[in-house]
Design an enzyme around this catalytic site. Sequence first.
Site, PDB file in Angstrom:
ATOM      1  CG  HIS A 111     -11.536   4.152  23.215  1.00  0.00           C
ATOM      2  ND1 HIS A 111     -12.590   3.354  23.565  1.00  0.00           N
ATOM      3  CD2 HIS A 111     -11.897   4.776  22.071  1.00  0.00           C
ATOM      4  CE1 HIS A 111     -13.539   3.476  22.664  1.00  0.00           C
ATOM      5  NE2 HIS A 111     -13.157   4.331  21.738  1.00  0.00           N
ATOM      6  CG  ASP A 151     -10.654  10.558  16.904  1.00  0.00           C
ATOM      7  OD1 ASP A 151     -11.049  10.382  15.743  1.00  0.00           O
ATOM      8  OD2 ASP A 151     -11.399  10.571  17.894  1.00  0.00           O
TER       9      ASP A 151
END
Length: 380
Positions: free
Chosen positions: A261, A317
Amino acid sequence: MSEAAYSKGLEGVIAGESAIGLVDGINGKLYYRGYNIDDLVAYSTYEETVYLLLFEQLPTASELAEFTVNFRSGRHIATPIQDMIRDFPQAGDPMELLQSVMSYLSGYVAHKIKHSATCNCRQTLHQVAQMATVIATYQRFKEGKPYVAPREDLSHGANFLYMLRGKEPLPYEADILDKCLILHAEHGFNTSTFTARVVASSLSTCYSGISAAIGALRGPLHGGANEQVMDMLAEIGTVYNVDTWLDKALLEKKKIMGMGHREYRVKDPRSFVMETFLRDLSDKKGDSKNLSILTKLEKSFRARMDQKGKPLYPNVDYFSGSVYALLGIPQQLFSPMFAMARCAGWLAHILEQRKDNRLFRPECGYIGPAPLEFVPIDKR
Ligand code: COA
C-alpha cells in the site's frame, strides 16, 4: 516555468486539507472524523457512518431516525433509469454504466440542483442511496431476472443483498456486508476522491464529481485489485501450490495482488477486519478454500519480504473479494461495490471542497520544444 516543486503523481505532496479521514500509515490506523474504524465497525452502521461523514459528527437517536427514513426513501430508481440499465450491452463493463447512470440521475431529481456547500445532495442523498439499487438492478437484468424494488425496512447491506437475490439475506450476511461498506466509505486523498474534489473545485455538480470519481476508480491501479486477487487465487488453485506459485511469481517480478500500500507500512487495519469476516463466513458456509490459500500465502510472502526488509503486508483487497464471493456476489460487481461504499466519502469531500474552495489549477512543467517557426505545408 516557475521553480515550484515537482513530484510525479503528486507523491508526498500535500494537495489540500481535510477533516474527514485520517490514514495513519505508520501505526496502521484509520479514522473517520476522529473515530477509529474498528469502533465504527463494532458499534455503527453504514447509514450512521454516512451521516458522520456528511454532517461532521455522530447523530443523536432522533437525527439518525430522521436521516434513515430520508436515506431509505431515496433508494428507488426512476423507470427511465431502469430502462437505461436494461439497454446496456451484455458485454459492457458495469463501471462504465455506473458512471453514466450517475450523471443521468441529475435529470431525475425533484429539487433544483444547487452548487453550494449546503447542497441539496446532503439532504436527498440519492447518489449514495441509489448506487446500490443501480448495481443490483444491473446484475438482475444481466441474468435475465426482473427488477427487485428496494425496501425501506432494511439496512443498506441487507437491502443490497435482498435486491440482488430477490430474497432477504440471513442477518449475519447482511451485517457483514454493511460493515464491509463502512470499511470502504472513506480513505483520504485517494485518486478517485481527489478527482471528485478537482471537479468540485470548478463549482460543478455533485453528479459530475461522483461520475468522474467512478471513472478514476475504474482503473486497475485503484479499484479492481480485489478482482485480481480472485484471479490469483484461481491460478494458485490449492494450498499445496502456494510456495511453488509464489517463488515463480517473485522470480518473474510479479506483484502479489492485495499486498502492499502506498500509505500503510504495516498491515492495513481494514484487512484485519476483513480477515475476521472471511473466517466467520468460511466457517458458516463450510468453505474455507480461499481462506486457507490466503493464510498460507500471507505467511510465505511475509517470510520472503522479511528477509528482504520490505514492509509489504495485506491491504483491504487481499480478503475482501473472498468475503464478497462467499456472500454470493459476482466478481464483476466488486469494483462497483467499492464505488457504492465510497460514494459517501466522495460526497463528503465535494461538500468540504466547496466550503473553502480554490480552483485546482497546478502548473505544468513544459518539456516540449522551444518556439519553432511555422513551415507551410508545401515546404515540409
Ligand atoms: N508484491 C510484490 N512486490 C511488491 C508489491 C506486491 N504486491 N507491492 C510493492 N512491491 C515491491 C515493488 O516491486 C518494489 O520493489 P523494489 O523496490 O525492489 O523495486 C517495492 O515493493 C515498492 O513498490 P512500489 O510499487 O513502488 O510501491 P507503491 O507504494 O508505489 O505501491 C501499490 C503501492 C499498492 C500500488 C503496490 O503495492 C501494488 O501494486 N500492490 C498490488 C496491487 C494492490 O493490491 N492494490 C490495492 C491497493 S489498496
